[in-house]
Design a protein around this motif. Sequence first.
Motif, PDB file in Angstrom:
ATOM      1  N   ILE A  72       4.675   0.341  59.896  1.00  0.00           N
ATOM      2  CA  ILE A  72       3.792   1.396  59.382  1.00  0.00           C
ATOM      3  C   ILE A  72       4.386   2.767  59.664  1.00  0.00           C
ATOM      4  N   LEU A  73       4.863   2.976  60.891  1.00  0.00           N
ATOM      5  CA  LEU A  73       5.387   4.286  61.276  1.00  0.00           C
ATOM      6  C   LEU A  73       6.681   4.629  60.562  1.00  0.00           C
ATOM      7  N   VAL A  74       7.540   3.640  60.388  1.00  0.00           N
ATOM      8  CA  VAL A  74       8.885   3.918  59.889  1.00  0.00           C
ATOM      9  C   VAL A  74       8.985   3.798  58.371  1.00  0.00           C
ATOM     10  N   ASP A  75       8.167   2.922  57.772  1.00  0.00           N
ATOM     11  CA  ASP A  75       8.299   2.672  56.340  1.00  0.00           C
ATOM     12  C   ASP A  75       7.097   3.163  55.537  1.00  0.00           C
ATOM     13  N   PHE A  76       5.945   2.566  55.798  1.00  0.00           N
ATOM     14  CA  PHE A  76       4.787   2.890  54.962  1.00  0.00           C
ATOM     15  C   PHE A  76       4.304   4.322  55.175  1.00  0.00           C
ATOM     16  N   ALA A  83       6.294   6.855  56.601  1.00  0.00           N
ATOM     17  CA  ALA A  83       7.490   7.534  57.109  1.00  0.00           C
ATOM     18  C   ALA A  83       7.353   9.046  57.040  1.00  0.00           C
ATOM     19  N   PHE A  84       6.758   9.539  55.963  1.00  0.00           N
ATOM     20  CA  PHE A  84       6.620  10.990  55.844  1.00  0.00           C
ATOM     21  C   PHE A  84       5.655  11.540  56.902  1.00  0.00           C
ATOM     22  N   ASP A  85       4.611  10.768  57.225  1.00  0.00           N
ATOM     23  CA  ASP A  85       3.713  11.199  58.294  1.00  0.00           C
ATOM     24  C   ASP A  85       4.461  11.281  59.625  1.00  0.00           C
ATOM     25  N   THR A  86       5.257  10.252  59.893  1.00  0.00           N
ATOM     26  CA  THR A  86       6.020  10.242  61.139  1.00  0.00           C
ATOM     27  C   THR A  86       6.997  11.407  61.179  1.00  0.00           C
ATOM     28  N   PHE A  87       7.649  11.651  60.063  1.00  0.00           N
ATOM     29  CA  PHE A  87       8.585  12.774  60.003  1.00  0.00           C
ATOM     30  C   PHE A  87       7.862  14.096  60.252  1.00  0.00           C
ATOM     31  N   GLY A  88       6.663  14.235  59.655  1.00  0.00           N
ATOM     32  CA  GLY A  88       5.889  15.450  59.878  1.00  0.00           C
ATOM     33  C   GLY A  88       5.486  15.612  61.326  1.00  0.00           C
ATOM     34  N   GLU A  89       5.081  14.502  61.969  1.00  0.00           N
ATOM     35  CA  GLU A  89       4.698  14.580  63.379  1.00  0.00           C
ATOM     36  C   GLU A  89       5.892  14.948  64.249  1.00  0.00           C
ATOM     37  N   LEU A 117       8.916  21.685  66.628  1.00  0.00           N
ATOM     38  CA  LEU A 117       8.543  23.097  66.559  1.00  0.00           C
ATOM     39  C   LEU A 117       7.778  23.534  67.800  1.00  0.00           C
ATOM     40  N   ALA A 118       6.904  22.651  68.307  1.00  0.00           N
ATOM     41  CA  ALA A 118       6.172  22.981  69.533  1.00  0.00           C
ATOM     42  C   ALA A 118       7.127  23.122  70.712  1.00  0.00           C
ATOM     43  N   ALA A 119       8.140  22.247  70.762  1.00  0.00           N
ATOM     44  CA  ALA A 119       9.124  22.342  71.842  1.00  0.00           C
ATOM     45  C   ALA A 119       9.913  23.644  71.762  1.00  0.00           C
TER      46      ALA A 119
END
Length: 748
Positions: free
Chosen positions: A712-716, A718-724, A730-732
């Motif tokens: 789910i995190l890497v494929d389905f 993936a864009f959410d994970t990339f955004g997170e 950016l926070a770092a």
Amino acid sequence: MAQQESGQGGVSPARMAGYLAAAIAFAVFGLVLAQLERVSGSAILFDLDWAPSLGIGFSFLLDPLALVFAALISGIGGLIFIYATGYMGGHPQFGRFVLFLFLFMLSMLGLVLARDLITLFVFWELTSLTSYLLIGFAHDDPRARRNALQAMLVTASGGLALLAGFILIGTAAGSYDLAVILQGGGLQQSPLYGAILVLVLLGAFTKSAQIPFHFWLPNAMAAPTPVSAYLHSATMVKAGVYLLARLHPLLSGTDGWEVSLTLAGGVTALFASVIALRQRDLKQMLAWTTLMALGVLVLMLAQDTAAALTAAIAFLIIHALYKAALFMVVGAVDHATGTRDVRALRGLRRGMPLTAVLALLAAGSMAGLPPFSGWIGKELLYTGAIPLLVPLLLVSNALIFAVAGGVALRPFFGPPPGDLPSGALPSGALPHEPGWQLLLGPLLLGGAGLLFGLMPGLLQPLLDAVLRGFGLDHAAGLHLWAGGSLPLVLSLATFALGSLLFLAAPRLRAQGEGPRLADRLWDRLLEVFAAIAAWQTRVIQSGRLSRYLVISFTTLALVLGVTLAARRPALAIQPDAPLSLWLIAAFTIGGAGLALTPHSRIANIAGIGTVGIGVALIFLIFGAPDVAMTQLMVESLAAVLFGIALLRLPGLSERRSPGRRALHWLISGAAGLAVTLLLLAITAHPPDRQLATWFEENAFTRAHGLNIVNVILVDFRAFDTFGELTVVLLAAIGASALLKRRIGGARR
């Protein structure tokens, strides 16, 4: 102002853009008219999935009603583009103007052709946005900016009400597809009918400037004249009329519909025609007569007889033709003389004979004189009106007759003009005819008004097709001479009363341009909103983090607490839970208590880490070792990073009073209790495994992974994970910059 908008020169790229836009508009006009015979039998439908799960499609519909509006929008639009190119083609930002006007035309076409209610709403709001850009085109003028914002706020606010109405229509009818809704009968018996009617009328009345929302329309005259000609004849202000006509089969026939439209339309028509006669600016005179015409159209749509609906559609077409032509004539006068003040203009026919003829051609239709189409339109209005409204129409038509004389006679006849107020011409000099671009539109539109008057049968098939969409067999007959009848007597009375009002008009103008109470109330309303916003900002946006947290968590606790108290859901309480879970709960609660230690950051970090470990143990017990491992790694890394950050932070000192500390404890406890009860209420119900089952079935076959969470995190997703990950990065970076900040040369 007109001279600043105009310019001379060759065919520049900006002018070419104007001609290209005109060519596209004429192509659309021809394409639409070519479908006339086809749509007379059945509508042309186009559908494209947009949000199929919500039943929303990017869909379009071409039927006789849509064809009438689309033909007016594209045909008059093409003439407006040519007119604008001659009127202000030398403007340094004319290319931007053409772009805005073209987008406005596309928005209007999308609105009248939309088959899906949500698609219609999208284009509805786009017309508000693009009209804002056009009305405020002279962005260096505070008046233009103010009036543009006013128009957008009024019409966009009505649009939000309309969206709510569309959602209710979709709920009541089971579809957002107009082709389906219109075939399913009316909504008059639906329990949602009252709310739908109010919301739809709010949207239509704000767009078509019915009282009390009328004030934005005359103020829209801050736009360049080509915009005024287009907006007032075939586009923006007619959108509300289109909406009422489109939804007429669904909503008409009730007392609410008839009373609302009759009252709004009648008051608007009478009030606007009185104010129009008192105006001194030619554009303002025409703007207020547009209000009168819109009121009359709404008045006719209140009924469901063939005579009234025929009058509405016929007058819609007739008004578009003469109003666009007259606005173009006024623009030509302004272009040649530098003023639109009717008191200063006279005798222009000597230098502008062709313009004078075109003004008479269009004004003849506006005044309702034979053999112009306006005569037929006026006769239809008298025939279709209920007896109670005939006196109102008589007075309104007489006032418009007088205004038509003020626009077409006073500027062009009488002694030669003296020195014009703007100094646009030398003393004693006569203005000259404008270029062909400024005369083509009035010539064709005024000629069309005369042609349809002499040969009304040309419009009869189209009107018959439109009326069949209203559920009627055919339209009322169009006749230049219908014999001696009551409408004929009323027409003669209109001419007599109108002539008297024309002679009295100078004295009425001397009394001022009329009340602007609604406009002033609007300004006062904005001032009140601004004051409330300033007060709210002072209270909420104090700049103190502690206050923000108090407000946020108090709101959370109240919303959840009130909801839980109102619904009283069942809670998934398991007193016989295994001992291991009770131990983990005690361990986690102890960590939470440690995190509240007020004077030690190390204790705070240790407490937070303890809570995280407790959560990881829960994951582990319930069969998610990978998630538990991820949780432990995150907690370990967070503890290390927090520890490093502590080296750069000053020592802690408690500054809260005991009372404030107790308040914070109370808010925290209430928010925590509310969230806990909410989770217990949620887990009391069996989970919906539809999504989980889909992932179980497709994780390996589509993503070739056995670990569903990882897939789910890497494929389905993936864009959410990339955004997170991007947010974390950016926070770092922000934290690093903050830690390195130097204040007064010292590192903090």
